[in-house]
Design an enzyme around this catalytic site. Structure first.
Site, PDB file in Angstrom:
ATOM      1  CE  LYS A 108      60.127  15.450  27.319  1.00 43.64           C
ATOM      2  NZ  LYS A 108      59.826  14.049  27.630  1.00 43.64           N
ATOM      3  CG  ASP A 148      60.910  14.062  24.080  1.00 44.43           C
ATOM      4  OD1 ASP A 148      60.660  13.577  24.848  1.00 44.43           O
ATOM      5  OD2 ASP A 148      60.304  14.750  23.397  1.00 44.43           O
TER       6      ASP A 148
END
Ligand code: GLU
Length: 412
Positions: A108, A148
């Site tokens: 991430k 995201d």
């Protein structure tokens, strides 16, 4: 505030006990190795604003685990982004990809920034700086970013272009791109669609036929989940975003609300519903938390009226709230299963980019639903067999897959 990384680690330890990891693989330290990310990249990016002044931003990329394939995961732009959050999100990506059986690991990235505070050209410069700094760490076979919260296909296009400048033309270096440069049809809608697909499986299990839905969050996930409900004739009675909360017992017209939000920037003031204080605890059968972490907490879990919660966001329920929901008999379809639709279609995008052959949207959706339904059934069966919650079952199935791969790969 509940620390999301600590919570994730606690759950990994707890579910590893259910899996009897120490007994099965004595001395291999599988759990400890899993908990510590493979690599943490953190740096400062300095940005020259349009007016000539300078600003600094903290940037992150955490590569959690690549036991099952290249690192994969989105990039978040949000003022609250910090190392613990990115670590938790990267660990969840490893579990998510393992659970839905796609050949990726977990990663991430993020920048601690409010994207709304920057102009488009400032944002582009920031994304290009971020990409340049990571150019040795990302590639179609190493680490593949995606959107995201706070990022979209626009930012992915800049990443693709910046990578091309320094390395090579590689469409598969990033997913969630605009369709014009190799993005997959159906990628934008995929997470929301997947949430609704998981919801449809769960309502069958609960024998709910005529049910109402409340959606927290009207970003990419929440809005597409709500639109998908509308397309299926399911009544969405409540929707909330950062600007406000709406309720209408007769159902909210989602297509109109999307247009309203595009015009005004938020859902507040939409004439087709009344303003209410909260959408988590309102009267509904199904709740879709599609906003941020720690939304469902001790202070509201008790008042939740829904019988089913399908977690569109990552980590929306604190462990304490989870215990309350379990006691109340609420079925919770966990995040790593419910919101996996996005990364599943990211995988399809990566496959299409590498093959140079592109699929119709119908094929994308069919394959998405197949994978999610299969994962859902495996989670439910495991939960019933071992008498654990679906969340514990999902963690067990995912961890088991990662641990088996770790052992199979031998001494590293
Ligand atoms: N950011 C999304 C997630 O949390 C998608 C990641 C991806 O497509 O790689 O699952």
């Amino acid at each position: 505030m509940s620390n999301v990384f600590e919570n994730a680690v606690k759950l990994v330890r707890e579910t590893s006990q259910i899996l009897e990891v120490e007994r099965r693989y004595p001395g291999k330290q599988l759990v400890e190795r899993f908990i510590v990310p493979d690599k943490v990249i953190m740096f400062r990016a300095t940005l020259q604003k349009d007016d000539g002044t300078m600003d600094c931003f903290l940037c992150y990329r955490v590569q959690h685990c690549d036991m099952l394939g290249p690192y994969k995961g989105g990039i978040r732009f949000h003022p609250q982004v910090d190392l613990d959050e990115v670590k938790a999100l990267s660990l969840w990506m490893t579990l998510k990809t393992a659970l839905v059986e796609i050949p990726f690991g977990g990663a991430k990235g993020g920048i601690s920034v409010d994207p709304a505070s920057l102009t488009v050209s400032e944002l582009e410069r920031l994304v290009r700086k971020y990409t340049h700094r990571l150019v040795n760490d990302i590639s179609p076979n190493i680490d593949i970013p995606a959107p995201d919260m706070g990022t979209s296909s626009r930012e992915m296009a800049w990443i693709y272009d910046e990578y091309r400048k320094h390395r090579e033309v590689a469409r598969a270096v990033v997913t969630g791109k605009p369709v014009e440069i190799g993005g997959s049809l159906g990628r934008k809608e995929a997470t929301g669609r997947g949430v609704v697909c998981a919801m449809m499986e769960a309502v069958k299990d609960l024998h709910l036929t005529d049910f109402t839905v409340s959606v927290q969050g009207f970003g990419n996930v929440g809005s597409h989940a709500a639109l998908d409900c509308e397309a299926r004739g399911i009544k969405v009675v409540a929707i909330g975003d950062v600007t406000g909360n709406l309720y209408s017992a007769n159902g909210i017209n989602i297509s109109d609300l999307v247009k309203f939000r595009e015009r005004t920037g938020g859902i507040k003031g939409f004439p087709g519903a009344e303003a209410v204080a909260d959408v988590l605890t309102c009267k509904c059968d199904v709740l879709l938390p599609c906003a941020i972490e720690n939304a469902i907490r001790v202070d509201n879990a008790e008042r939740i009226q829904a019988k089913l919660i399908v977690e569109g966001a990552n980590g929306p329920t604190t462990p304490e709230a989870d215990a309350i929901l379990k006691r109340k008999g609420v079925l919770v379809v966990p995040d790593i299963l419910a919101n996996a639709g996005g990364v599943i279609v990211s995988y399809f995008e990566w496959v299409q980019n590498r093959e140079g052959f592109y699929w119709e949207e119908e094929e994308v959706n069919q394959r998405l639903f197949q994978r999610l339904q299969k994962a859902y059934r495996r989670v439910r069966e495991f939960a019933e067999e071992k008498k654990v919650t679906p969340r514990q079952a999902a963690y067990c199935l995912a961890l088991d897959k990662v641990f088996r791969a770790t052992v199979a790969r031998g001494v590293q």
